[in-house]
Scaffold this motif. Structure first.
Motif, PDB file in Angstrom:
ATOM      1  N   ARG A 181     -20.993  40.759  75.597  1.00  0.00           N
ATOM      2  CA  ARG A 181     -20.567  42.337  75.592  1.00  0.00           C
ATOM      3  C   ARG A 181     -20.717  42.829  77.016  1.00  0.00           C
ATOM      4  O   ARG A 181     -19.593  43.804  77.202  1.00  0.00           O
ATOM      5  N   ARG A 190     -13.106  42.611  73.640  1.00  0.00           N
ATOM      6  CA  ARG A 190     -13.657  43.246  72.615  1.00  0.00           C
ATOM      7  C   ARG A 190     -14.526  42.227  71.859  1.00  0.00           C
ATOM      8  O   ARG A 190     -13.761  41.383  71.541  1.00  0.00           O
ATOM      9  N   GLU A 238     -19.002  47.372  67.495  1.00  0.00           N
ATOM     10  CA  GLU A 238     -19.825  46.210  68.179  1.00  0.00           C
ATOM     11  C   GLU A 238     -20.612  45.413  67.095  1.00  0.00           C
ATOM     12  O   GLU A 238     -20.480  44.068  67.384  1.00  0.00           O
TER      13      GLU A 238
END
Ligand SMILES: NC(=O)c1ccc[n+]([C@@H]2O[C@H](COP(=O)([O-])OP(=O)(O)OC[C@H]3O[C@@H](n4cnc5c(N)ncnc54)[C@H](OP(=O)(O)O)[C@@H]3O)[C@@H](O)[C@H]2O)c1
Length: 249
Positions: A181, A190, A238
């Motif tokens: 990330r 993403r 996330e």
């Protein structure tokens, strides 16, 4: 003003033959049929018969579908190569393939450890690395170069008895995604970690019906994953933790 559907168009799904991966493939195809948006799926798993049946079920209209049967433990990059070879790019990777051997700590053998780490850790690392490199080199679409979703587990954040090798591998996946990330934020890629609790899938084998009634279905996990793919490129979901309403088994 409503925003247009930005669900990515070329999607590689591992573990697509059964369980959560299969539910994601079915849900994506249903969504594309409803909206008319073009989607191209590459479905990967070990069992050819599962994949052939699924391609026949999903193919048609705005849904293009192909499959690749292989064991990720032996050929971690083959699904990616099949996707790039057929469609020329990869907008999203949904990595759901995973294994577990559940028994007491002192009963786990070196072979159990190797079996689990080969698929869940080594193959995951190599596949994600390859997919990330392919995404980084392609032109952005809808403000992103790509999306990666990995189904880890609540066993990536809490310990369970009988799960020493499984927890080891799932915590490792989580660590990898946390690092990726950091790069993804710079590169417009993403990264989503999906941590399900108990969902009734073939992974569980035979389960007492009373327990089954407490578990989620694969579709319950798949739906937020599909929704997350279409999230605006301004935002990054996330981590999704999703567990049965009544809590863990
Ligand atoms: N179900 C749950 O309660 C639960 C909870 C938390 C996390 N998870 C995680 O969610 C993911 C999906 O689980 P699931 O319940 O959907 O499992 P599942 O029903 O057993 O399906 C797993 C799929 O992954 C494929 N697969 C497994 N190992 C592979 C390998 N080495 N190479 C290629 N394909 C492989 C299988 O292919 P074949 O069938 O052809 O072998 C199958 O299509 C796993 O990572 C699992 O750890 C599941």
């Amino acid at each position: 003003m409503p925003e247009k559907d930005i669900t990515p168009s070329v999607i590689l799904i591992t573990g697509a033959g059964k369980g959560i991966g299969r539910a994601v493939a079915e849900g994506l195809a249903a969504r594309a049929r409803q909206s008319g948006a073009q989607v191209r799926l590459m479905l990967a798993a070990r069992t050819q018969a599962d994949l052939e049946a699924l391609v026949a079920q999903l193919q048609g209209g705005s849904v293009g579908c192909a499959s690749i049967a292989c064991d990720l433990a032996d050929a971690p990059l083959r699904p990616l190569e099949a996707c790039l070879g057929r469609y020329g790019r990869i907008d999203a990777l949904i990595h759901s393939a995973g294994v577990g051997r559940f028994k007491d700590f002192l009963e786990q053998t070196p072979e159990d450890l190797e079996f689990t780490l080969k698929t869940n850790v080594t193959a995951t690392f190599l596949l994600l690395q390859g997919a990330y490199a392919a995404m980084k080199s392609q032109a952005p679409r809808h403000g992103m170069r790509g999306q990666i979703q990995v189904v880890t587990s609540i066993a990536a954040e809490q310990p369970f008895a009988q799960s020493s090798t499984y927890c080891l591998s799932k915590y490792a996946q989580r660590g990898l995604l946390d690092v990726m990330r950091l790069y993804g934020r710079q590169d417009g890629i993403r990264i989503l970690e999906v941590r399900p609790g108990a969902a009734y899938t073939p992974m569980w084998g035979e389960v007492d019906p009373v327990q089954v009634a407490r578990m989620m279905a694969a579709e319950d996990v798949a739906q937020p994953m599909i929704d997350a793919l279409a999230l605006s490129s301004r935002a990054a979901l996330e981590v999704i933790t999703i567990r049965p309403l009544q809590g863990d088994l």
